[in-house]
Design an enzyme around this catalytic site. Sequence first.
Site, PDB file in Angstrom:
ATOM      1  CG  ASP A  32      39.385  43.504  33.148  1.00  0.00           C
ATOM      2  OD1 ASP A  32      38.369  43.842  33.782  1.00  0.00           O
ATOM      3  OD2 ASP A  32      40.005  42.444  33.360  1.00  0.00           O
TER       4      ASP A  32
ATOM      5  CG  HIS B  31      34.919  48.609  33.036  1.00  0.00           C
ATOM      6  ND1 HIS B  31      35.868  47.618  33.037  1.00  0.00           N
ATOM      7  CD2 HIS B  31      35.569  49.740  33.414  1.00  0.00           C
ATOM      8  CE1 HIS B  31      37.030  48.112  33.398  1.00  0.00           C
ATOM      9  NE2 HIS B  31      36.883  49.405  33.635  1.00  0.00           N
TER      10      HIS B  31
END
Length: 410
Positions: free
Chosen positions: A385, A381
Site C-alpha cells: 500500500d 501496489h
Amino acid sequence: MSIEVRVPTLGESVSEATIATWYKAVGDAVAVDEMLCELETDKVTVEVPAPAAGVLSEIIAAEGETVGVDALLAMISEGAGAAATPAKEAPEAKAAEPAPAAEAAATGKAGEDAPAAKKAMAEAGLTADQVQGSGRDGRVMKEDVQKAVASGAGASAPAAAPAAPVSVPRGPVNGDDAAREERVKMTRLRQTIARRLKDAQNTAAILTTYNEVDMTEVMELRKTYKDQFEKKHGVRLGFMSFFTKACCHALKEVPEVNAEIDGTDVVYKNFVHMGVAAGTPQGLVVPVIRDVDAMSFAEIEKAIAEKGKRARDGKLTMAEMQGGTFTISNGGVYGSLMSSPILNPPQSGILGMHKIQDRPMAINGEIVIRPMMYLALSYDHRIVDGKGAVTFLVRVKEALEDPRRLLMDL
C-alpha cells in the site's frame, strides 16, 4: 571412437541457448577441458569444454543457431590422429610445419578472443597483436584490452590512412534509407531484459514514490573512517553498504516490500537476498547477495565489489542471479538525477539511487548548501500500500541522515 559434445545444464528456468562463438574448427586438435565454444543464454555466457582429448571431427550446431539443453553440438574423434603428440611426430614433419603451440607462442594467440574483448578492441582502435591475452590459450579478455588502453598500447600504432570521402545523401532519397541502416540481431540477454521488463509492466501494478535524503552525515562518516576501514578490511568504504543496511533496516518494519505474490498467496521472506543492478557491455544484470541482512559493512562492500567485477567480466553464474527478494539500482553513477526504476519480478520493490548534488536547503530557518540525493521506490501496489511504501522510504531516509540509528536499531 567418437565422443559427443553436448549442451551442458544451463540452470534453473533456462531451456535453450545460442551458439555465440566456436573457438575450434573441424580438424583441430583439442585437449581435455579445452574450451570449444561459447553459448549465450538468457542470463549468462556459458563455456563448453572438451570432454576428451582428440580431434574435432564435426560441428553440428553452427554459430548463431539456437540449441536446447543436452543438444548435440559436435563430435570429437579419439584415434591415431587424435592421440598423436609432438614427441611422436616425424622430425621432417616438425620442420615442414610448425606445431600449433609454436604458432600460438609466435602470435600470442591460440584461440579466438572473447566477444566482449573484440568489441572493446574495436572501440579502442587496437588490434589483437597489440594486446597480451591472459585467458585460456592466450585468448584476449576484456580486462586485457582495458590494461592495454591504460598503458597506451594504441599510441605506437601507425596512423590509419584517411579513408576516401564517401558521399552520404541527406534525408530520404529514392527510399534508400535502408541502405544506410545497420540491422543487428538482439542478444539473448537483451531479449530477456526486454521481455522481463515488459512482463513486469503488464503484470504488476507498478507505482513509484519519491523522497530526498541529505547525505551530509554519511559523507562525513565515510570521510572520517574510510582510510581506517580500507586498511583493516582491504576494501573501500562506499555508499552502497550504507544504503543496503538502511534498506534491510526498513524491510524489517515494512516486510511486504520484501515479499512476493504467488498465485493468491503472499510469500513473506524472513531474510534479505539483495539484488544489486549492474551495467555491463552485454546489458543490465542483477547479481544477488544472499543473507545481506546478516552481513557487516565490510562483508557487504566485499560482496558488491566481487559481484560487480564478475558481472563486468561476464563470469556470473546462473545461481548468482537468482533468488533476490529486493533490488537496489544506482543510476547515480551514470549521472541520473531522478528516475522511476522498473520492478525485477517477482520482487515487489526496487530502490533507485541517484546523483548526489549540492542544493540550497532550508535548515532551522536558514538557507544552507547540502549534498542531496533523490530516492525512488518503485513497488507493486497489489501487495504494497502507499502507506507502507512511504514508510519504507522515510525509514531509509532517516537511517541515512542519522546513521547512528542503524547501530541503535531505531
